[in-house]
Design a protein around this motif. Sequence first.
Motif, PDB file in Angstrom:
ATOM      1  N   GLY A  59      68.420  -8.750  69.471  1.00  0.00           N
ATOM      2  CA  GLY A  59      67.197  -9.518  69.511  1.00  0.00           C
ATOM      3  C   GLY A  59      67.453 -10.898  70.075  1.00  0.00           C
ATOM      4  N   THR A  60      66.409 -11.595  70.447  1.00  0.00           N
ATOM      5  CA  THR A  60      66.540 -12.935  71.007  1.00  0.00           C
ATOM      6  C   THR A  60      67.228 -13.863  70.009  1.00  0.00           C
ATOM      7  OG1 THR A  60      64.529 -12.612  72.299  1.00  0.00           O
ATOM      8  CG2 THR A  60      65.308 -14.876  72.001  1.00  0.00           C
ATOM      9  N   GLY A  61      68.300 -14.486  70.456  1.00  0.00           N
ATOM     10  CA  GLY A  61      69.023 -15.405  69.606  1.00  0.00           C
ATOM     11  C   GLY A  61      69.826 -14.755  68.508  1.00  0.00           C
ATOM     12  N   GLN A  62      69.975 -13.434  68.581  1.00  0.00           N
ATOM     13  CA  GLN A  62      70.714 -12.711  67.550  1.00  0.00           C
ATOM     14  C   GLN A  62      71.946 -12.041  68.131  1.00  0.00           C
ATOM     15  OE1 GLN A  62      67.957  -9.971  65.740  1.00  0.00           O
ATOM     16  NE2 GLN A  62      66.643 -11.583  64.948  1.00  0.00           N
ATOM     17  N   GLN A  63      72.848 -11.671  67.251  1.00  0.00           N
ATOM     18  CA  GLN A  63      74.034 -10.939  67.689  1.00  0.00           C
ATOM     19  C   GLN A  63      73.694  -9.461  67.895  1.00  0.00           C
ATOM     20  OE1 GLN A  63      77.072 -11.723  64.707  1.00  0.00           O
ATOM     21  NE2 GLN A  63      77.867 -13.418  65.927  1.00  0.00           N
ATOM     22  N   ARG A  64      74.474  -8.828  68.731  1.00  0.00           N
ATOM     23  CA  ARG A  64      74.291  -7.396  68.945  1.00  0.00           C
ATOM     24  C   ARG A  64      74.652  -6.657  67.656  1.00  0.00           C
ATOM     25  NH1 ARG A  64      76.541  -4.777  74.445  1.00  0.00           N
ATOM     26  NH2 ARG A  64      75.395  -6.632  75.159  1.00  0.00           N
ATOM     27  N   GLU A  65      73.814  -5.694  67.266  1.00  0.00           N
ATOM     28  CA  GLU A  65      74.043  -4.961  66.033  1.00  0.00           C
ATOM     29  C   GLU A  65      73.957  -3.458  66.279  1.00  0.00           C
ATOM     30  OE1 GLU A  65      70.982  -5.745  63.140  1.00  0.00           O
ATOM     31  OE2 GLU A  65      69.378  -5.108  64.465  1.00  0.00           O
ATOM     32  N   MET A  66      74.671  -2.716  65.459  1.00  0.00           N
ATOM     33  CA  MET A  66      74.639  -1.262  65.547  1.00  0.00           C
ATOM     34  C   MET A  66      73.292  -0.749  65.080  1.00  0.00           C
ATOM     35  SD  MET A  66      74.855   1.813  63.729  1.00  0.00           S
ATOM     36  CE  MET A  66      75.638   1.520  62.151  1.00  0.00           C
ATOM     37  N   VAL A  67      72.750   0.210  65.804  1.00  0.00           N
ATOM     38  CA  VAL A  67      71.504   0.861  65.408  1.00  0.00           C
ATOM     39  C   VAL A  67      71.786   2.274  64.916  1.00  0.00           C
ATOM     40  CG1 VAL A  67      69.247   1.679  66.177  1.00  0.00           C
ATOM     41  CG2 VAL A  67      70.155  -0.497  67.035  1.00  0.00           C
ATOM     42  N   GLU A  80      79.026  13.105  62.943  1.00  0.00           N
ATOM     43  CA  GLU A  80      78.065  12.727  61.906  1.00  0.00           C
ATOM     44  C   GLU A  80      77.282  11.521  62.414  1.00  0.00           C
ATOM     45  OE1 GLU A  80      81.263  12.310  61.795  1.00  0.00           O
ATOM     46  OE2 GLU A  80      81.787  10.334  60.964  1.00  0.00           O
ATOM     47  N   LYS A  81      76.087  11.330  61.897  1.00  0.00           N
ATOM     48  CA  LYS A  81      75.212  10.275  62.371  1.00  0.00           C
ATOM     49  C   LYS A  81      75.197   9.119  61.388  1.00  0.00           C
ATOM     50  CE  LYS A  81      72.473  13.812  64.616  1.00  0.00           C
ATOM     51  NZ  LYS A  81      71.159  14.517  64.672  1.00  0.00           N
ATOM     52  N   LEU A 106      68.931   9.905  65.912  1.00  0.00           N
ATOM     53  CA  LEU A 106      69.886   9.981  67.019  1.00  0.00           C
ATOM     54  C   LEU A 106      70.207  11.445  67.298  1.00  0.00           C
ATOM     55  CD1 LEU A 106      71.824   8.427  68.950  1.00  0.00           C
ATOM     56  CD2 LEU A 106      73.530   8.553  67.115  1.00  0.00           C
ATOM     57  N   MET A 107      70.162  11.804  68.566  1.00  0.00           N
ATOM     58  CA  MET A 107      70.444  13.187  68.929  1.00  0.00           C
ATOM     59  C   MET A 107      71.430  13.225  70.086  1.00  0.00           C
ATOM     60  SD  MET A 107      66.548  14.660  68.846  1.00  0.00           S
ATOM     61  CE  MET A 107      67.074  16.325  69.171  1.00  0.00           C
ATOM     62  N   LEU A 121      70.069  10.739  72.743  1.00  0.00           N
ATOM     63  CA  LEU A 121      68.680  10.321  72.667  1.00  0.00           C
ATOM     64  C   LEU A 121      68.478   9.541  71.383  1.00  0.00           C
ATOM     65  CD1 LEU A 121      66.849  13.664  73.586  1.00  0.00           C
ATOM     66  CD2 LEU A 121      67.282  11.723  75.098  1.00  0.00           C
ATOM     67  N   LEU A 122      67.601   8.553  71.427  1.00  0.00           N
ATOM     68  CA  LEU A 122      67.223   7.829  70.217  1.00  0.00           C
ATOM     69  C   LEU A 122      65.707   7.929  70.096  1.00  0.00           C
ATOM     70  CD1 LEU A 122      68.236   6.089  67.843  1.00  0.00           C
ATOM     71  CD2 LEU A 122      67.682   4.072  69.244  1.00  0.00           C
ATOM     72  N   LEU A 123      65.268   8.662  69.090  1.00  0.00           N
ATOM     73  CA  LEU A 123      63.844   8.809  68.827  1.00  0.00           C
ATOM     74  C   LEU A 123      63.462   7.750  67.804  1.00  0.00           C
ATOM     75  CD1 LEU A 123      63.721  12.702  68.469  1.00  0.00           C
ATOM     76  CD2 LEU A 123      63.607  11.305  70.540  1.00  0.00           C
ATOM     77  N   MET A 124      62.520   6.891  68.175  1.00  0.00           N
ATOM     78  CA  MET A 124      62.146   5.764  67.321  1.00  0.00           C
ATOM     79  C   MET A 124      60.690   5.922  66.896  1.00  0.00           C
ATOM     80  SD  MET A 124      64.042   2.647  69.361  1.00  0.00           S
ATOM     81  CE  MET A 124      62.982   2.765  70.795  1.00  0.00           C
TER      82      MET A 124
END
Length: 115
Positions: free
Chosen positions: A40-48, A56-57, A69-70, A79-82
């Motif tokens: 995000g803006t002004g934020q650190q990169r984070e795992m989703v 395993e997921k 996550l597929m 793929l990432l279904l959100m």
Amino acid sequence: QVQLVESGGGVAQSGGSLRLSCQASRAIFGLNVVGWYRQGTGQQREMVALLGDGREKNYAESVKGRFTLMGDGTKKMVLLLMDNLKPEDTGVYYCKGTVAGRDLWGQGTMVTVSS
């Protein structure tokens, strides 16, 4: 040189859905496309969401129950279904892979969720 090509993303309203896709530009030995990070803006990169060594997921707490996550079994795409998107999901989403112990990153795709 292999690249991770991302597609999808865009703009959605709160509660809406989007789908992200990531595919390696070519197949090479040892390549493993593992999942997604975001920044995000002004934020650190984070795992989703990531695929573990045993496929395993693993999900960030903030997206559990909303994101899926597929993989396709080839280790070359994910793929990432959100679903049920929230404004705090807004950011640049990066696909991550590994090859020969080295991290690979996609160019990033923007996701914007309006309230």
